[in-house]
Design a protein around this motif. Structure first.
Motif, PDB file in Angstrom:
ATOM      1  N   ARG A  69       0.821  -1.207   0.000  1.00  0.00           N
ATOM      2  CA  ARG A  69       0.000   0.000   0.000  1.00  0.00           C
ATOM      3  C   ARG A  69       0.858   1.262   0.000  1.00  0.00           C
ATOM      4  NH1 ARG A  69      -2.899  -1.472   5.356  1.00  0.00           N
ATOM      5  NH2 ARG A  69      -0.928  -2.625   5.470  1.00  0.00           N
ATOM      6  N   THR A  70       0.364   2.273  -0.663  1.00  0.00           N
ATOM      7  CA  THR A  70       0.995   3.583  -0.590  1.00  0.00           C
ATOM      8  C   THR A  70       0.756   4.163   0.806  1.00  0.00           C
ATOM      9  OG1 THR A  70      -0.988   4.761  -1.314  1.00  0.00           O
ATOM     10  CG2 THR A  70       0.506   3.948  -3.036  1.00  0.00           C
ATOM     11  N   ASP A  71       1.478   5.216   1.140  1.00  0.00           N
ATOM     12  CA  ASP A  71       1.250   5.872   2.432  1.00  0.00           C
ATOM     13  C   ASP A  71      -0.194   6.348   2.541  1.00  0.00           C
ATOM     14  OD1 ASP A  71       3.841   5.435   3.216  1.00  0.00           O
ATOM     15  OD2 ASP A  71       4.563   7.429   2.645  1.00  0.00           O
ATOM     16  N   GLU A  72      -0.740   6.855   1.441  1.00  0.00           N
ATOM     17  CA  GLU A  72      -2.119   7.339   1.469  1.00  0.00           C
ATOM     18  C   GLU A  72      -3.092   6.200   1.723  1.00  0.00           C
ATOM     19  OE1 GLU A  72      -5.113  10.245  -1.114  1.00  0.00           O
ATOM     20  OE2 GLU A  72      -3.119   9.722  -1.882  1.00  0.00           O
ATOM     21  N   GLU A  73      -2.871   5.050   1.088  1.00  0.00           N
ATOM     22  CA  GLU A  73      -3.745   3.896   1.309  1.00  0.00           C
ATOM     23  C   GLU A  73      -3.611   3.360   2.731  1.00  0.00           C
ATOM     24  OE1 GLU A  73      -3.576   2.280  -3.327  1.00  0.00           O
ATOM     25  OE2 GLU A  73      -2.218   1.477  -1.808  1.00  0.00           O
ATOM     26  N   ARG A  74      -2.387   3.330   3.231  1.00  0.00           N
ATOM     27  CA  ARG A  74      -2.149   2.802   4.574  1.00  0.00           C
ATOM     28  C   ARG A  74      -2.801   3.684   5.641  1.00  0.00           C
ATOM     29  NH1 ARG A  74       1.384  -0.763   7.141  1.00  0.00           N
ATOM     30  NH2 ARG A  74       2.119  -1.495   5.118  1.00  0.00           N
ATOM     31  N   ASN A  75      -2.843   4.992   5.399  1.00  0.00           N
ATOM     32  CA  ASN A  75      -3.375   5.933   6.381  1.00  0.00           C
ATOM     33  C   ASN A  75      -4.831   6.312   6.133  1.00  0.00           C
ATOM     34  OD1 ASN A  75      -0.869   6.150   7.772  1.00  0.00           O
ATOM     35  ND2 ASN A  75      -0.123   7.558   6.202  1.00  0.00           N
ATOM     36  N   ALA A  76      -5.435   5.753   5.083  1.00  0.00           N
ATOM     37  CA  ALA A  76      -6.817   6.101   4.748  1.00  0.00           C
ATOM     38  C   ALA A  76      -7.786   5.582   5.801  1.00  0.00           C
ATOM     39  CB  ALA A  76      -7.191   5.541   3.379  1.00  0.00           C
ATOM     40  N   ALA A  77      -8.919   6.254   5.927  1.00  0.00           N
ATOM     41  CA  ALA A  77      -9.978   5.770   6.805  1.00  0.00           C
ATOM     42  C   ALA A  77     -10.464   4.415   6.304  1.00  0.00           C
ATOM     43  CB  ALA A  77     -11.128   6.763   6.837  1.00  0.00           C
ATOM     44  N   PRO A  78     -10.905   3.533   7.206  1.00  0.00           N
ATOM     45  CA  PRO A  78     -11.324   2.182   6.781  1.00  0.00           C
ATOM     46  C   PRO A  78     -12.380   2.170   5.678  1.00  0.00           C
ATOM     47  CG  PRO A  78     -11.149   2.298   9.168  1.00  0.00           C
ATOM     48  CD  PRO A  78     -10.981   3.705   8.668  1.00  0.00           C
ATOM     49  N   PHE A  79     -13.293   3.165   5.696  1.00  0.00           N
ATOM     50  CA  PHE A  79     -14.370   3.207   4.708  1.00  0.00           C
ATOM     51  C   PHE A  79     -14.198   4.382   3.743  1.00  0.00           C
ATOM     52  CE2 PHE A  79     -15.943   1.170   8.559  1.00  0.00           C
ATOM     53  CZ  PHE A  79     -16.462  -0.019   8.062  1.00  0.00           C
ATOM     54  N   GLU A  80     -12.954   4.793   3.510  1.00  0.00           N
ATOM     55  CA  GLU A  80     -12.671   5.921   2.619  1.00  0.00           C
ATOM     56  C   GLU A  80     -13.433   5.758   1.292  1.00  0.00           C
ATOM     57  OE1 GLU A  80     -11.857   8.923   0.551  1.00  0.00           O
ATOM     58  OE2 GLU A  80     -10.977   8.898   2.568  1.00  0.00           O
ATOM     59  N   PRO A  81     -14.303   6.732   0.939  1.00  0.00           N
ATOM     60  CA  PRO A  81     -15.141   6.552  -0.251  1.00  0.00           C
ATOM     61  C   PRO A  81     -14.439   6.850  -1.577  1.00  0.00           C
ATOM     62  CG  PRO A  81     -15.672   8.622   0.825  1.00  0.00           C
ATOM     63  CD  PRO A  81     -14.670   7.926   1.711  1.00  0.00           C
ATOM     64  N   ASN A  82     -13.280   7.507  -1.525  1.00  0.00           N
ATOM     65  CA  ASN A  82     -12.632   7.914  -2.774  1.00  0.00           C
ATOM     66  C   ASN A  82     -11.130   7.688  -2.700  1.00  0.00           C
ATOM     67  OD1 ASN A  82     -14.948   9.101  -4.304  1.00  0.00           O
ATOM     68  ND2 ASN A  82     -15.021  10.454  -2.509  1.00  0.00           N
ATOM     69  N   LEU A  83     -10.731   6.436  -2.653  1.00  0.00           N
ATOM     70  CA  LEU A  83      -9.313   6.106  -2.641  1.00  0.00           C
ATOM     71  C   LEU A  83      -8.744   6.321  -4.052  1.00  0.00           C
ATOM     72  CD1 LEU A  83      -7.625   5.093  -0.247  1.00  0.00           C
ATOM     73  CD2 LEU A  83      -7.855   2.782  -1.166  1.00  0.00           C
ATOM     74  N   PRO A  84      -7.579   6.937  -4.193  1.00  0.00           N
ATOM     75  CA  PRO A  84      -7.016   7.187  -5.529  1.00  0.00           C
ATOM     76  C   PRO A  84      -6.939   5.923  -6.379  1.00  0.00           C
ATOM     77  CG  PRO A  84      -5.750   8.376  -3.872  1.00  0.00           C
ATOM     78  CD  PRO A  84      -6.712   7.489  -3.118  1.00  0.00           C
ATOM     79  N   GLY A  85      -7.423   6.016  -7.595  1.00  0.00           N
ATOM     80  CA  GLY A  85      -7.349   4.902  -8.536  1.00  0.00           C
ATOM     81  C   GLY A  85      -8.421   3.851  -8.385  1.00  0.00           C
ATOM     82  N   GLN A  86      -9.326   3.996  -7.430  1.00  0.00           N
ATOM     83  CA  GLN A  86     -10.339   2.957  -7.214  1.00  0.00           C
ATOM     84  C   GLN A  86     -11.265   2.829  -8.423  1.00  0.00           C
ATOM     85  OE1 GLN A  86     -12.500   4.504  -3.721  1.00  0.00           O
ATOM     86  NE2 GLN A  86     -14.268   4.853  -5.043  1.00  0.00           N
ATOM     87  N   LEU A  87     -11.835   1.641  -8.574  1.00  0.00           N
ATOM     88  CA  LEU A  87     -12.728   1.351  -9.695  1.00  0.00           C
ATOM     89  C   LEU A  87     -13.906   0.537  -9.195  1.00  0.00           C
ATOM     90  CD1 LEU A  87     -13.236   1.181 -12.849  1.00  0.00           C
ATOM     91  CD2 LEU A  87     -12.032  -1.003 -12.745  1.00  0.00           C
ATOM     92  N   VAL A  88     -15.113   0.948  -9.561  1.00  0.00           N
ATOM     93  CA  VAL A  88     -16.308   0.170  -9.259  1.00  0.00           C
ATOM     94  C   VAL A  88     -16.491  -0.877 -10.355  1.00  0.00           C
ATOM     95  CG1 VAL A  88     -18.807   0.222  -8.917  1.00  0.00           C
ATOM     96  CG2 VAL A  88     -17.393   2.122  -8.084  1.00  0.00           C
ATOM     97  N   VAL A  89     -16.557  -2.144  -9.969  1.00  0.00           N
ATOM     98  CA  VAL A  89     -16.742  -3.228 -10.939  1.00  0.00           C
ATOM     99  C   VAL A  89     -18.243  -3.379 -11.188  1.00  0.00           C
ATOM    100  CG1 VAL A  89     -16.349  -5.656 -11.451  1.00  0.00           C
ATOM    101  CG2 VAL A  89     -14.665  -4.372 -10.112  1.00  0.00           C
ATOM    102  N   GLU A  90     -18.698  -2.916 -12.332  1.00  0.00           N
ATOM    103  CA  GLU A  90     -20.129  -2.947 -12.662  1.00  0.00           C
ATOM    104  C   GLU A  90     -20.437  -4.202 -13.461  1.00  0.00           C
ATOM    105  OE1 GLU A  90     -21.309   0.662 -14.536  1.00  0.00           O
ATOM    106  OE2 GLU A  90     -20.679   1.929 -12.858  1.00  0.00           O
ATOM    107  N   MET A  91     -21.409  -4.968 -12.973  1.00  0.00           N
ATOM    108  CA  MET A  91     -21.783  -6.217 -13.636  1.00  0.00           C
ATOM    109  C   MET A  91     -23.264  -6.228 -13.983  1.00  0.00           C
ATOM    110  SD  MET A  91     -19.634  -9.262 -11.790  1.00  0.00           S
ATOM    111  CE  MET A  91     -20.245  -8.997 -10.135  1.00  0.00           C
TER     112      MET A  91
END
Length: 308
Positions: A191-213
């Motif tokens: 994990r990056t420092d930002e990912e490691r320090n993010a809130a557990p339910f962070e709604p907008n983590l850099p680079g995240q992708l919603v898998v739409e099915m």
């Protein structure tokens, strides 16, 4: 000279940490599985099936159903006492699913590849009732969040040798589903420092992708990609919400490392009496895969991957 087999699904899994398979299910399969899952979910919400995942608990051990529980998952679809188990077993042991599994774990797509497959888990993920939304925090399935960067790197390397996991894990959507959120490529790195320090339910983590099915689509994913789930609650008197089959199938010969991840779900308590009513080669395959799970043991004393 034989050409090197193409592995488009494995290539995508190695690169991104997940691969989406459009329309894995036929129209007939989709209809039958919807009926089976609707009946199963109705029975569970009436207290007629004890093996559930309940809001707000995220990880095993799970407690058995109690009055007032709001469920987000149904455990043990292949249990010998599950009324709809034959419909679920037909899919779990099917060529459609196992041909992809074999590619992802590095086996040939033939009967010899079958000899190394292990039955693991098959569950159902559903929308919570009473319009109660529910979220899973960011996690990797078998790497705890408090490990050091050095330990994280070592575990990721051990759990995906040469970019392949010791199992294949998937979601198969029966209705529209946009619940899985991933950070592509995060299975290959700490994990990056930002990912490691993010809130557990962070709604907008850099680079995240919603898998739409869409209904009938599947996604196979590396279980140690950084991911979470977001489940919108529904009014179950008028809305079915999501129904997504969640399974895993293993590669034989990896002892306690894989055993803990599987047996922490208590499948070892009933697998010894879970023969399947499937015909021909599919029945033989199912029995052999079941026997390999039996050989893994009961799971006592192996502990749990995550806490919460």
């Amino acid at each position: 000279m034989n050409a090197t087999p193409r592995t488009p699904h494995l290539d995508a899994l190695r690169k991104d940490g997940f691969v989406k398979i459009p329309s894995l299910l036929s129209t007939q399969q989709l209809r039958r599985l919807r009926e089976s899952c609707e009946q199963t979910t109705k029975q569970v919400r009436q207290g007629k099936w004890p093996y559930v995942r309940t809001v707000p608990k995220q990880y095993p051990p799970w407690h058995e159903w109690r009055p007032g529980d709001n469920i987000w998952g149904v455990q043990h679809l292949l249990h010998p006492d599950m009324a709809q188990r034959n419909a679920f077993a037909e899919l779990y042991f099917s060529d459609e699913v196992l041909s992809i599994v074999k590619e992802l774990v590095g086996l040939k797509d033939d009967e010899h590849g079958d000899d190394q497959l292990v039955m693991e888990l098959f569950n159902l993920l559903v929308s919570p009732a009473e319009r109660q939304d529910f979220e899973l925090c960011w996690h990797r399935d078998d790497v705890r969040p408090d490990v050091t960067p050095e330990n994280e790197a070592q575990q990721l390397k051990e759990k995906s040798p040469e970019g392949k996991q010791l199992h294949a894990q998937y979601n198969i959507a029966l209705f529209d589903d946009a619940s899985l959120i991933v950070v592509p490529g995060s299975h290959q790195r700490i994990r990056t420092d930002e990912e490691r320090n993010a809130a557990p339910f962070e709604p907008n983590l850099p680079g995240q992708l919603v898998v739409e099915m869409k209904p009938g689509d599947a996604v196979f994913y590396d279980s140690n990609i950084l991911h979470r789930g977001v489940y919108k609650g529904v009014d179950t008197s008028t809305d079915l919400g999501r129904m997504t089959l969640h399974g895993s199938i293993g590669l034989a010969g990896h002892g306690s490392e894989r055993a803990r991840q599987v047996l922490q779900h208590a499948v070892g308590q009933w697998i010894g009496r879970a023969q399947f009513d499937l015909e021909g080669s599919k029945g033989e395959r199912a029995e052999a895969m079941r026997q390999r799970l039996v050989e893994m043991g009961s799971g006592e004393g192996l502990g749990y991957s995550l806490v919460g």
